[in-house]
Enzyme design. Structure first.
Site, PDB file in Angstrom:
ATOM      1  N   PRO A  56       0.817  -1.225   0.000  1.00  0.00           N
ATOM      2  CA  PRO A  56       0.000   0.000   0.000  1.00  0.00           C
ATOM      3  C   PRO A  56       0.850   1.273   0.000  1.00  0.00           C
ATOM      4  O   PRO A  56       0.340   2.345  -0.306  1.00  0.00           O
ATOM      5  CB  PRO A  56      -0.808  -0.100   1.301  1.00  0.00           C
ATOM      6  CG  PRO A  56      -0.694  -1.517   1.751  1.00  0.00           C
ATOM      7  CD  PRO A  56       0.584  -2.043   1.188  1.00  0.00           C
TER       8      PRO A  56
ATOM      9  N   ARG B  43      -1.696  -8.663 -21.365  1.00  0.00           N
ATOM     10  CA  ARG B  43      -2.573  -8.050 -22.359  1.00  0.00           C
ATOM     11  C   ARG B  43      -1.787  -7.302 -23.435  1.00  0.00           C
ATOM     12  O   ARG B  43      -2.200  -7.227 -24.593  1.00  0.00           O
ATOM     13  CB  ARG B  43      -3.531  -7.095 -21.639  1.00  0.00           C
ATOM     14  CG  ARG B  43      -4.523  -6.417 -22.550  1.00  0.00           C
ATOM     15  CD  ARG B  43      -5.447  -5.527 -21.757  1.00  0.00           C
ATOM     16  NE  ARG B  43      -6.199  -4.712 -22.690  1.00  0.00           N
ATOM     17  CZ  ARG B  43      -5.744  -3.596 -23.225  1.00  0.00           C
ATOM     18  NH1 ARG B  43      -4.536  -3.154 -22.897  1.00  0.00           N
ATOM     19  NH2 ARG B  43      -6.465  -2.927 -24.096  1.00  0.00           N
TER      20      ARG B  43
ATOM     21  N   GLU C  26       0.905  -7.669   8.458  1.00  0.00           N
ATOM     22  CA  GLU C  26       0.816  -6.212   8.546  1.00  0.00           C
ATOM     23  C   GLU C  26       1.841  -5.504   7.677  1.00  0.00           C
ATOM     24  O   GLU C  26       1.673  -4.350   7.319  1.00  0.00           O
ATOM     25  CB  GLU C  26       0.940  -5.744   9.998  1.00  0.00           C
ATOM     26  CG  GLU C  26      -0.385  -5.732  10.738  1.00  0.00           C
ATOM     27  CD  GLU C  26      -1.452  -4.927  10.010  1.00  0.00           C
ATOM     28  OE1 GLU C  26      -1.297  -3.698   9.951  1.00  0.00           O
ATOM     29  OE2 GLU C  26      -2.426  -5.523   9.505  1.00  0.00           O
TER      30      GLU C  26
ATOM     31  N   ASP D  70      -6.034   2.076 -26.595  1.00  0.00           N
ATOM     32  CA  ASP D  70      -6.443   2.134 -25.193  1.00  0.00           C
ATOM     33  C   ASP D  70      -6.732   3.561 -24.787  1.00  0.00           C
ATOM     34  O   ASP D  70      -6.050   4.482 -25.192  1.00  0.00           O
ATOM     35  CB  ASP D  70      -5.331   1.589 -24.285  1.00  0.00           C
ATOM     36  CG  ASP D  70      -5.204   0.094 -24.405  1.00  0.00           C
ATOM     37  OD1 ASP D  70      -6.049  -0.500 -25.104  1.00  0.00           O
ATOM     38  OD2 ASP D  70      -4.268  -0.461 -23.839  1.00  0.00           O
TER      39      ASP D  70
HETATM   40  C1  9D3 Z   1      -2.271  -0.909   9.311  1.00  0.00           C
HETATM   41  C2  9D3 Z   1      -1.733  -0.367   8.080  1.00  0.00           C
HETATM   42  N1  9D3 Z   1      -2.123  -1.102   6.867  1.00  0.00           N
HETATM   43  C3  9D3 Z   1      -1.702  -0.275   5.728  1.00  0.00           C
HETATM   44  C4  9D3 Z   1      -2.838   0.506   5.138  1.00  0.00           C
HETATM   45  C5  9D3 Z   1      -1.453  -2.393   6.837  1.00  0.00           C
HETATM   46  C6  9D3 Z   1      -1.673  -3.202   5.625  1.00  0.00           C
HETATM   47  C7  9D3 Z   1      -2.900  -3.257   4.988  1.00  0.00           C
HETATM   48  C8  9D3 Z   1      -3.073  -4.083   3.873  1.00  0.00           C
HETATM   49  C9  9D3 Z   1      -0.621  -3.962   5.156  1.00  0.00           C
HETATM   50  C10 9D3 Z   1      -0.801  -4.750   4.043  1.00  0.00           C
HETATM   51  C11 9D3 Z   1      -2.028  -4.825   3.417  1.00  0.00           C
HETATM   52  C12 9D3 Z   1      -2.196  -5.719   2.269  1.00  0.00           C
HETATM   53  N2  9D3 Z   1      -2.170  -4.976   1.008  1.00  0.00           N
HETATM   54  C13 9D3 Z   1      -1.270  -5.232   0.071  1.00  0.00           C
HETATM   55  O1  9D3 Z   1      -0.457  -6.098   0.227  1.00  0.00           O
HETATM   56  C14 9D3 Z   1      -1.265  -4.423  -1.140  1.00  0.00           C
HETATM   57  C15 9D3 Z   1      -2.115  -3.357  -1.563  1.00  0.00           C
HETATM   58  C16 9D3 Z   1      -3.247  -2.729  -0.953  1.00  0.00           C
HETATM   59  O2  9D3 Z   1      -3.728  -3.063   0.134  1.00  0.00           O
HETATM   60  N3  9D3 Z   1      -3.830  -1.703  -1.626  1.00  0.00           N
HETATM   61  C17 9D3 Z   1      -3.393  -1.254  -2.822  1.00  0.00           C
HETATM   62  N4  9D3 Z   1      -2.348  -1.801  -3.432  1.00  0.00           N
HETATM   63  C18 9D3 Z   1      -1.729  -2.840  -2.786  1.00  0.00           C
HETATM   64  S1  9D3 Z   1      -0.395  -3.649  -3.383  1.00  0.00           S
HETATM   65  C19 9D3 Z   1      -0.302  -4.653  -2.092  1.00  0.00           C
END
Ligand code: 9D3
Length: 414
Positions: free
Chosen positions: A87, A151, A114, A166
């Site tokens: 994220p 793709r 996490e 696209d």
């Molecule tokens: C408590 C803080 N969280 C961050 C917002 C922890 C957290 C949430 C979700 C840690 C990892 C995740 C799992 N998400 C992914 O691995 C992830 C992801 C996403 O949640 N949103 C957008 N793109 C991606 S790419 C990998």
């Protein structure tokens, strides 16, 4: 194209990857996806891949050794970048797909728990997020990327919808599509699509793509820019209406000329007493004829003189007198009105709006009608427009300038 996915959940992938055009590309051997499980690179009895964070705090953290051992195994398969999915990554864009598809190898690192031990992050080549929302793990992001990359590989798409077509490739959203029936629930297919007039059709589609992009994604237009002919299309199609409201005492020829120049259909004058109203009427009756520099029609030739300013007589016509701030309309032309305060010194608890983003985020079609509000009490506005940079606190801008600057800022074109 070889794609290696480092994941604790290899069973996540076979179903989706057997489906549709991606399934075909994989079956034909134009691409191959392999999963690598960090658990296979652990050495303890419990095959531990996560641990508690140093310094405390909730949740578990992915240990560096198993993940990086899996990445090393993937790196032995090719020269592609190791892309950490998280994220906190840079937002994914079509350009990334193009760049990765131009290579021969890609490593996607999907996490659970996490988060990652920071030393995983610094040992990967890129860190990517697929958007501002929270998922349970990186596998979903990996599937998104696998789809977008495969793709683009030669042979995945037919010639009909080639990647160059696209919508993101030319920076515009797509024009509307229609098929039979010609009338659905009283809603007809636009006449131009039935006419068979090829040039009109192409022009209509281009104009629709521009209008739709301006309404929904002004950020895309801003980045891409407009050709002069596109700017002309948007100008003739008209900006979404914008309104202005302020105390009657502030309304003069300057404000009205600016409102006219921006095509503002109504300027609301809040006049609390009969004196206020009489004074405003006197001012409107005496509007100078030459106050509106608006020219009708485009400037056609270098030496042709602009037609005379004929709008001047109408300057006062757009003024609507209101008894009080409570009478500000909440709808205009069937659309919701959003009231954005333009103040030199917003209250300390003011919530600022990013006008382009707010209109795009509203997502309603038609979009809400923004109203630039000056001098209203805080509970009568939906947010504050960012303070004009360069207007130092002690330096008052003429109210007409303030109105002009904010009207310009809240235009869809950005
Ligand atoms: C408590 C803080 N969280 C961050 C917002 C922890 C957290 C949430 C979700 C840690 C990892 C995740 C799992 N998400 C992914 O691995 C992830 C992801 C996403 O949640 N949103 C957008 N793109 C991606 S790419 C990998």
């Amino acid at each position: 194209m070889k794609i290696d996915v480092v994941t604790l959940f290899p069973e996540f992938f076979p179903g989706p990857l057997a489906t549709g055009l991606v399934g075909k590309a994989l079956a034909a051997g134009r691409a191959a996806v392999q999963t690598i499980d960090p658990r296979h690179f652990t050495h303890d009895r419990h095959r531990t891949v996560d641990d508690t964070p140093y310094g405390g705090g909730g949740g578990m953290v992915m240990k560096p050794e198993p993940v990086m051992a899996a990445v090393a195994a993937a790196r032995a398969q090719g020269a592609g970048p190791a892309v950490l999915l998280s994220p906190q990554g840079r937002p994914l864009a079509q350009r990334d797909f193009e760049r990765w598809a131009a290579g021969t190898h890609l490593i996607l690192v999907a996490g659970r728990y996490e988060g990652y031990d920071e030393r995983i992050r610094t040992r990967c080549d890129e860190e990517i997020s697929i958007g501002d929302f929270v998922l349970t793990g990186g596998e979903y992001a990996a599937l998104v990327i696998i789809d977008g990359v495969i793709r683009l590989l030669p042979g995945t798409l037919g010639n009909k919808d080639c990647p160059e077509q696209d919508s993101f490739a030319d920076g515009l959203l797509e024009y509307p599509h229609y098929t039979r029936p010609v009338v659905y629930e009283g809603d007809p297919v636009p006449e131009v699509l039935q006419s068979g007039h090829h040039q009109r059709l192409t022009e209509w589609r281009h104009a629709q793509a521009l209008l739709r992009t301006r309404a929904r994604r002004p950020d895309l237009l801003k980045r891409r820019g407009l050709t002069p002919s596109e700017a002309a299309i948007l100008a003739t199609a008209g900006s979404p209406p914008r309104l202005v409201a302020m105390p009657a005492a502030l309304i003069g020829p300057g404000v009205l000329a600016v409102a006219a120049a921006y095509g503002v259909p109504a300027v609301f004058a809040v006049a609390s007493g009969a004196d206020d109203r009489r004074e405003l009427e006197a001012r409107l009756a005496n509007l100078p004829a030459a106050t509106c520099p608006v020219r009708e029609g485009p400037r056609s030739r270098k030496h042709r003189r602009a037609p005379p300013a004929t709008v001047a007589d109408d300057l006062g016509a757009r003024v609507r007198v209101l008894e009080d701030w409570a009478s500000l309309p909440t709808r205009w032309d069937g659309r919701p009105v959003v009231r954005w305060a333009a103040e030199r010194r917003p209250p300390l608890d003011a919530v600022f709006v990013d006008p382009g983003a707010a209109l795009a985020a509203a997502g309603t079609e038609p979009a809400p009608v923004p109203c630039v509000v000056i001098g209203a009490p805080a509970d009568r506005v939906d947010g504050y427009l960012p303070v004009i940079r360069g207007a130092v606190p002690e330096n008052r801008l003429p109210v007409a300038s303030v109105v002009g600057i904010y009207l310009d800022r809240i235009q869809g074109e950005g």
